[in-house]
Design a protein around this motif. Sequence first.
Motif, PDB file in Angstrom:
ATOM      1  N   GLU A 135       0.833  -1.216   0.000  1.00 38.38           N
ATOM      2  CA  GLU A 135       0.000   0.000   0.000  1.00 38.38           C
ATOM      3  C   GLU A 135       0.861   1.257   0.000  1.00 38.38           C
ATOM      4  O   GLU A 135       0.574   2.217  -0.697  1.00 38.38           O
ATOM      5  N   ARG A 136       1.944   1.177   0.785  1.00 42.00           N
ATOM      6  CA  ARG A 136       2.842   2.332   0.846  1.00 42.00           C
ATOM      7  C   ARG A 136       3.377   2.714  -0.525  1.00 42.00           C
ATOM      8  O   ARG A 136       3.585   3.868  -0.855  1.00 42.00           O
ATOM      9  N   PHE A 137       3.629   1.682  -1.345  1.00 39.22           N
ATOM     10  CA  PHE A 137       4.178   1.943  -2.672  1.00 39.22           C
ATOM     11  C   PHE A 137       3.085   2.053  -3.741  1.00 39.22           C
ATOM     12  O   PHE A 137       3.345   1.967  -4.927  1.00 39.22           O
ATOM     13  N   GLY A 138       1.845   2.189  -3.291  1.00 38.10           N
ATOM     14  CA  GLY A 138       0.754   2.469  -4.229  1.00 38.10           C
ATOM     15  C   GLY A 138       0.170   1.252  -4.920  1.00 38.10           C
ATOM     16  O   GLY A 138      -0.583   1.402  -5.890  1.00 38.10           O
ATOM     17  N   LEU A 139       0.513   0.040  -4.462  1.00 38.37           N
ATOM     18  CA  LEU A 139      -0.072  -1.150  -5.095  1.00 38.37           C
ATOM     19  C   LEU A 139      -1.448  -1.432  -4.492  1.00 38.37           C
ATOM     20  O   LEU A 139      -1.667  -1.208  -3.298  1.00 38.37           O
ATOM     21  N   ALA A 140      -2.337  -1.940  -5.309  1.00 43.25           N
ATOM     22  CA  ALA A 140      -3.681  -2.268  -4.821  1.00 43.25           C
ATOM     23  C   ALA A 140      -3.655  -3.625  -4.127  1.00 43.25           C
ATOM     24  O   ALA A 140      -2.779  -4.455  -4.384  1.00 43.25           O
ATOM     25  N   LEU A 141      -4.627  -3.826  -3.240  1.00 39.94           N
ATOM     26  CA  LEU A 141      -4.750  -5.113  -2.538  1.00 39.94           C
ATOM     27  C   LEU A 141      -6.098  -5.735  -2.855  1.00 39.94           C
ATOM     28  O   LEU A 141      -7.095  -5.022  -2.972  1.00 39.94           O
ATOM     29  N   GLN A 142      -6.129  -7.039  -2.974  1.00 40.06           N
ATOM     30  CA  GLN A 142      -7.397  -7.752  -2.986  1.00 40.06           C
ATOM     31  C   GLN A 142      -7.720  -8.059  -1.523  1.00 40.06           C
ATOM     32  O   GLN A 142      -6.819  -8.403  -0.757  1.00 40.06           O
ATOM     33  N   PRO A 143      -9.001  -7.926  -1.123  1.00 40.53           N
ATOM     34  CA  PRO A 143      -9.344  -8.141   0.292  1.00 40.53           C
ATOM     35  C   PRO A 143      -8.824  -9.497   0.785  1.00 40.53           C
ATOM     36  O   PRO A 143      -8.908 -10.487   0.056  1.00 40.53           O
ATOM     37  N   THR A 144      -8.317  -9.484   2.015  1.00 35.35           N
ATOM     38  CA  THR A 144      -7.758 -10.725   2.560  1.00 35.35           C
ATOM     39  C   THR A 144      -8.788 -11.425   3.455  1.00 35.35           C
ATOM     40  O   THR A 144      -9.621 -10.770   4.072  1.00 35.35           O
ATOM     41  N   ARG A 145      -8.712 -12.753   3.482  1.00 36.17           N
ATOM     42  CA  ARG A 145      -9.570 -13.540   4.387  1.00 36.17           C
ATOM     43  C   ARG A 145      -8.887 -14.896   4.601  1.00 36.17           C
ATOM     44  O   ARG A 145      -8.070 -15.323   3.767  1.00 36.17           O
TER      45      ARG A 145
END
Length: 399
Positions: free
Chosen positions: A181-191
């Motif tokens: 996130e710090r480097f601007g990458l998107a995340l898929q929700p984690t579970r």
Amino acid sequence: MSRPVPVDVVVIGAGAAGLMCAIEAGRRGRRVVVLDHARAPGEKIRISGGGRCNFTNRDAAPRNYLSANPGFAISALRRYTAQDFIARMDRRGIAWHEKTLGQLFCDGSARQVVDMLTDDLREAGGELRLSTAVTGIERTADGFTVATVNGTLASTSLVIACGGKSIPKMGATGFGYEVAERFGLALQPTRPGLVPLTLDPALLERLGPLAGVAVEARVSHGKGRNETRFEEGLLFTHRGLSGPAILQISSFWREGDEIALALAPGTDLFARLREARAAHGRQSPATALATLLPKRLAQLIAEREAGAVNLADLSDKALRRIDEAVNGWRLKPTGSEGYRTAEVTLGGVDTAGLDSRTLEARAVPGLYFVGEVVDVTGWLGGYNFQWAWSSGWVAGQVA
Ligand code: FDA
């Protein structure tokens, strides 16, 4: 801040993916340092597969992985295959066997795999720094600085291999996601994935006597073309359901969804019960069911569906009801046991931001994400380690 010590590659996370990547980069002559806040490397390898490490699956293929982009894993899995890792084990002389469904385990101990990787890292000139928490990461003109509790490193490549959130007790953190996130990458929700499912208290009370009972079952989720099914062991527990079939389906299950269970899959139970009624009318339904199911399970279903009667007293409709209870059981789990016991974390760094051939962040040259932190999650059965080996290996060719 102390003066940064220059190296070529910093790998954060001495698990399966990070060690593999570091070995490969080291073999290319790169100066590599692997950092881990844990006291020992490869802890999840050590405890995996009941201490024998299900180190790969002979048939690992992209279809065995969940991801928002199912095609993402193709490249890495093709370039570094299960056969490549098997050859590595053979060269090292680690004996292994196939347990079931292509799942390969060490004959001896999972420690052999950890030792192989740490020896290979040493031979490749890589350095392992344990008990070393990372306190800050900055991007510089020609790479990154990584501040740790034991000094600062400057590198041209930075590999994030710190795994998912599963089993916090073993040092799992969400650190990799924070870096992304710090480097601007998107995340898929984690579970949590590959995790036991829990049931509501009323149902649990009814199933109470079954805790500890295991049965070969078919468990499915979804309908039609979206149906996913697994035929493996199922275990009744004090909290709900576990066993390989449940762990597998848990990765597909979402809160509020139903799952369907067949506890005697592949058996035309109605036909079998009619035959039994014709041949042994004085037999109890529980005795007839016990030829196919564990005794306690047979008893519970027979008592619930038929009461204390003989087979001869049961109509076709009643036999169908028993059949339905055994092979057409639909239920809604209330939840999962969560990250505390989940074997993996689904979701993670969105693959759209990564190059599938190298695992490098498209927008941040020199930054790589490998292993479980990436939104690629395998089924149960050695697929997750294979992703760790494959993704670590491809990044190690270029980092
Ligand atoms: P992994 O989690 O292995 O390594 C991450 C490393 O990063 C850890 O050493 C951690 O300490 C470190 N780290 C985390 N945060 C950090 C921070 N902030 N700073 C520094 N270091 C940090 N899979 C399979 O294929 N076959 C199997 O038999 C099993 N069995 C199994 C059993 C159990 C109980 C679990 C929990 C999991 C499995 N798995 C499995 C899944 C498998 O263990 C998992 O997919 C891989 O270990 C993932 O490898 P990674 O290297 O990506 O992460």
